[in-house]
Scaffold this motif. Structure first.
Motif, short mmCIF file in Angstrom:
data_model
loop_
_atom_site.label_atom_id
_atom_site.label_comp_id
_atom_site.label_asym_id
_atom_site.label_seq_id
_atom_site.Cartn_x
_atom_site.Cartn_y
_atom_site.Cartn_z
N UNK A 218 -55.25 -13.90 -38.66
CA UNK A 218 -55.85 -12.70 -38.07
C UNK A 218 -57.01 -13.03 -37.12
N UNK A 219 -56.80 -13.88 -36.12
CA UNK A 219 -57.91 -14.30 -35.26
C UNK A 219 -58.52 -13.18 -34.42
N UNK A 295 -51.29 -11.80 -33.52
CA UNK A 295 -52.21 -10.82 -34.09
C UNK A 295 -52.42 -9.70 -33.10
N UNK A 296 -52.89 -8.57 -33.59
CA UNK A 296 -53.23 -7.45 -32.70
C UNK A 296 -54.34 -6.66 -33.34
N UNK A 303 -57.90 1.31 -26.49
CA UNK A 303 -57.33 0.03 -26.08
C UNK A 303 -56.74 -0.72 -27.27
N UNK A 304 -55.87 -1.66 -26.98
CA UNK A 304 -55.26 -2.47 -28.03
C UNK A 304 -55.13 -3.90 -27.53
N UNK A 305 -55.63 -4.85 -28.30
CA UNK A 305 -55.57 -6.26 -27.92
C UNK A 305 -54.43 -6.94 -28.67
N UNK A 306 -53.66 -7.74 -27.94
CA UNK A 306 -52.50 -8.43 -28.50
C UNK A 306 -52.62 -9.92 -28.19
N UNK A 316 -52.59 -16.37 -25.66
CA UNK A 316 -52.96 -15.49 -24.57
C UNK A 316 -53.27 -14.11 -25.13
N UNK A 317 -54.45 -13.58 -24.80
CA UNK A 317 -54.82 -12.24 -25.22
C UNK A 317 -54.58 -11.27 -24.08
#
Length: 373
Positions: A218-219, A295-296, A303-306, A316-317
């Motif tokens: 879960x980074x 992880x996300x 917003x949502x980071x993947x 890659x984020x």
């Protein structure tokens, strides 16, 4: 650099490196070389008598200094690639206050991490000038390695023990993350300043300076949660290392005043529900499926980071905005019209169909969603 299955205990020096115990086997070195290694690494010697997690042998060079420089990189590599999947490994320097709070300085090579460490750690505890290990709860693991100092006329970085540079020991208190500071060294004289960094921008920079991110548990969630708990990242704009002293003094004082929670923790959630990898036979039409990711995490402002893993092993984020988060979350062998319904429930787009199509095309192009006919 080679590994040895075993060696006489007297010839193995064990050091603590970001929570990993690394054994340095000195057997193949001559006495002056052994003495040089023990002297350079004496501040990192482990107090535990347990067996090291990994053991390596220094590679010999014509010059002892070059051997020490190569050894520094080898120990760091062994530590960050060790199977410790619950720890965030950050390429950064660290300084500890008397209460154990650690200010972490992040920056590209040449941004001044080692120079800042040499200056600031004369009054704060020296944690590391290169790599910091941080657990999800904010616990910091020190790496009191020799400082790698660029020296005129020398073709490698000279390794200097912290004690030889007058740097301070760690405080008695347990180490915990206090603030994350992005270094921005300005050329020429300029006024020093601290500038708040939006979480989206901070996340992008922090992931670029992380190691083994795709093998960490879960980074993205860990980074976002720690940003919230420590008041968010700031950028330190400065010219000389001495300029950082008042900036960091003010920063830690302000952090203490708000109790380490400068703003509420953003909404965030666990890993996306696992996708069924069995055979799926769509009833009709193309069905869209999100691609499994490392992880996300949900961020503020919808917003949502993947985080995805590349074939190179790097991560890659990508930050999804607009209607893209709803589409990505809903895409589990889902028909296009059902994706439009998901968008309509959360957004008041003038043309939900067109908005869905545009965002879906972008997600497919980015490799985050795939279609099955």
């Amino acid at each position: 650099m080679s590994s040895r299955a075993s060696s006489p205990a007297a010839n193995v020096m064990t050091v603590d490196a970001v929570g990993v115990r690394i054994g340095i086997d000195l057997t193949a070195l001559d006495p002056p070389e052994r003495l040089a290694v023990r002297s350079a690494w004496r501040s990192a010697v482990s107090a535990s008598s347990a067996q090291p997690d990994r053991t390596l042998s220094p590679q010999r060079f014509t010059e002892t200094g070059e051997m020490l420089a190569h050894l520094s990189g080898a120990v760091t590599h062994a530590a960050i690639t060790a199977p410790r999947h619950d720890r965030w490994m950050l390429h950064a320097a660290g300084l500890a206050r008397p209460d154990g709070g650690v200010v972490v300085l992040i920056g590209r090579s040449g941004a001044g991490k080692t120079t800042a460490s040499r200056f600031l750690a004369r009054q704060w505890g020296y944690v590391s000038d290169e790599t910091i290990g941080i657990d999800a709860d904010g616990t910091v693991h020190a790496y009191r390695k020799p400082l790698s100092v660029i020296t005129d006329g020398v073709g490698f970085k000279v390794q200097r023990a912290p004690e030889d540079l007058g740097l301070q020991p760690l405080p008695g208190a347990s180490l915990h993350l206090s603030r994350l500071v992005l270094l921005d060294r300005q050329p020429g004289p300029s006024a020093a300043a601290l500038v708040s960094v939006p979480d989206v921008e901070a996340l992008a920079e922090l992931t670029r300076h992380s190691s083994a991110l795709t093998t960490t548990v879960r980074p993205v969630q860990t980074i976002v949660q720690l940003l919230a708990k420590t008041g968010g990242a700031v950028r330190a704009q400065y010219s000389e290392a001495r300029d950082l002293v008042p900036l960091l003094d003010d920063l830690t004082a302000a952090h203490a005043a708000v109790g380490g929670t400068a703003r509420p923790e953003p909404g965030w959630s666990g890993n996306a529900p696992p996708l069924d990898d069995g055979d799926v036979t769509p009833a009709s039409g193309t069905r869209f499926r999100r691609v499994p990711v490392v992880d996300w995490c949900r961020l503020d402002d919808g917003l949502l980071a993947v985080l995805t893993a590349e074939t190179s092993g790097e991560g890659t984020v990508r930050v999804l905005a607009g209607v893209a988060p709803e589409i990505w979350l809903a895409a589990e062998y889902t028909l296009f019209e059902d994706l439009v319904d998901a968008v309509t429930r959360r957004h008041r787009a003038p043309d939900a169909t067109a908005a869905t199509r545009a965002a879906l095309d972008a997600l497919v192009a980015a490799g985050l969603v795939t279609g099955t006919a």
